[in-house]
Design an enzyme around this catalytic site. Structure first.
Site, short mmCIF file in Angstrom:
data_model
loop_
_atom_site.label_atom_id
_atom_site.label_comp_id
_atom_site.label_asym_id
_atom_site.label_seq_id
_atom_site.Cartn_x
_atom_site.Cartn_y
_atom_site.Cartn_z
N ASN A 116 0.82 -1.39 -0.26
CA ASN A 116 0.13 -0.15 -0.13
C ASN A 116 1.07 1.19 0.02
OD1 ASN A 116 -0.36 1.75 2.39
ND2 ASN A 116 0.23 -0.21 3.26
N PHE A 120 -1.84 8.13 4.35
CA PHE A 120 -2.65 8.63 5.45
C PHE A 120 -3.92 9.21 4.86
CE2 PHE A 120 1.30 9.07 8.58
CZ PHE A 120 1.35 7.71 8.79
N SER A 181 5.59 4.67 8.99
CA SER A 181 5.02 4.68 7.73
C SER A 181 6.01 5.20 6.42
CB SER A 181 3.65 5.16 7.49
OG SER A 181 3.23 5.28 6.23
N ASN A 183 5.19 6.05 3.51
CA ASN A 183 4.30 6.64 2.43
C ASN A 183 4.14 8.19 2.70
OD1 ASN A 183 3.85 4.33 1.01
ND2 ASN A 183 2.26 3.46 2.64
N THR A 184 4.74 8.60 3.79
CA THR A 184 4.80 10.31 3.93
C THR A 184 6.15 10.55 3.79
OG1 THR A 184 2.82 10.05 5.25
CG2 THR A 184 4.06 12.03 5.60
N LYS A 219 5.07 3.25 17.40
CA LYS A 219 5.04 2.27 16.32
C LYS A 219 6.38 2.62 15.33
CE LYS A 219 2.10 -0.26 13.18
NZ LYS A 219 0.88 -0.44 12.70
N ASN A 248 5.62 -1.86 11.64
CA ASN A 248 4.87 -1.14 10.48
C ASN A 248 5.24 -1.94 9.17
OD1 ASN A 248 3.28 0.65 9.03
ND2 ASN A 248 3.69 2.35 10.39
#
Length: 355
Positions: A116, A120, A181, A183-184, A219, A248
């Protein structure tokens, strides 16, 4: 039955479209009182031997839903009714944001995995607070996972996290700072101890000021070097955090054929997630609550994580492949295994194989 439906029907559609349809159905279940209570009575964990207490919170079982599925806290009651002992909502950011461009969710069916790069996508902290503030018809333990708004520069990250914490900490059974994450842009830089310390200190001040003092966890990513895992563990002890969630998604593509960008979750993450858990347990013992997530597919995986020192275990990716009865089956399997081993209290096995 579900596996047949998945193979013959669901797998033929875009995974994000299927996710939105699923969330819509679960929201409907959440606002249907009679059905919701009946499902909860049938599927929620009820074996007293499974009950766990962590950071002052009582959990009906050890197996919960990881962050990423219920991004806006709209399915808490439904997922609790389906058998998850707790539901971690989010990741939620202070400001609403659409996330990254589609396509951004990919199934790797042969690998039992998902990639993915959602980014967010969520309606923001205020909207989540309204959802969490509504009365509930079934019991639910709710964790709230917060992250950085994409447009906020790294230098203002602390203020951004604090804004989310002020809205959401009073409504959470526990709060999670997500700095892991992929993805940021720039988010994982915040895992460096010199940046993580002031961030956690500021959020902890908010969490500590709520009427019941909201437990705070961090996390972390599976891609941290071992020395960095140790450094985060030491920092968590130093600051008096309540726990660590490991791990994660990963940016590694070892063992899978896809090279799509984003975070990889599911079966390929299993070995590293367990390795990080064992390292954390060796470092902190039982001084912190450890929550293990990553590659968890069945009761064997949950059992192994508990033995290795996790107090709680979470899953998400396997839900797509196993279906809505997954959590119920895991808790039922744990109950049978405890009886087979003559264990009357789950706490007796936590950390049994830890070194």
């Amino acid at each position: 039955m579900y596996r047949f439906v998945f193979t013959q029907v669901l797998s033929r559609f875009d995974p994000e479209d299927v996710h939105h349809l699923t969330v819509g159905a679960l929201r409907l279940l959440s606002v249907t009182p009679v059905v919701k209570r009946l499902v909860h009575r049938r599927l929620a964990p009820r074996d007293p031997a499974l009950r766990v207490q962590a950071f002052g919170v009582h959990f009906p079982g050890p197996f919960g839903l990881a962050a990423g599925f219920d991004k806006d806290a709209g399915c808490v009651e439904a997922m609790s009714a389906l058998g998850f002992s707790h539901v971690e909502v989010g990741t939620i950011t202070a400001h609403a944001q659409p996330g990254n461009a589609r396509p951004r969710l990919f199934r790797l069916v042969k690998d039992r995995a998902i990639i993915n790069r959602m980014g967010f996508n969520n309606a923001g902290a205020s909207a989540a607070a309204r959802a969490l503030g509504r009365p509930r018809g079934v019991p639910a333990v709710v964790g709230v996972n917060i992250g950085k708004t994409k447009v906020v520069p790294e230098a203002e990250a602390v203020h951004d996290y604090v804004a989310s914490a002020k809205e959401l900490a009073p409504l959470a059974d526990y709060l999670v700072v997500n700095v892991s994450s992929p993805n940021t842009p720039g988010l994982r830089n915040l895992q460096a101890v010199e940046l993580l310390r002031p961030l956690l200190q500021a959020v902890k001040e908010v969490a500590d000021s709520t009427p019941r003092r909201t437990p705070l966890l961090v996390k972390i990513a599976p891609d941290l070097a071992d020395d960095d895992v140790d450094a985060v563990a030491d920092l968590a002890l130093e600051l008096g955090l309540d726990g660590i969630i490991a791990t994660n998604t990963t940016i590694s593509r070892e063992g899978v054929s896809s090279t799509a960008t984003g975070g990889l979750s599911g079966r390929p993450l299993k070995a590293r997630s367990l390795e990080v858990l064992r390292r954390l347990r060796a470092r902190v013992g039982d001084r912190l609550v450890l929550v293990s997530v990553g590659g968890v597919e069945n009761v064997d995986d949950v059992w192994e994580r508990l033995l290795a020192g996790a107090t709680l275990v979470q899953g998400y990716s396997a839900l797509i492949y196993e279906g809505p009865l997954w959590a119920h089956r895991v808790h039922r399997g744990l109950s049978r295994r405890l009886r087979r081993h003559g264990v009357r209290d789950l706490r007796e096995i936590i950390g049994r194989t830890a070194t």
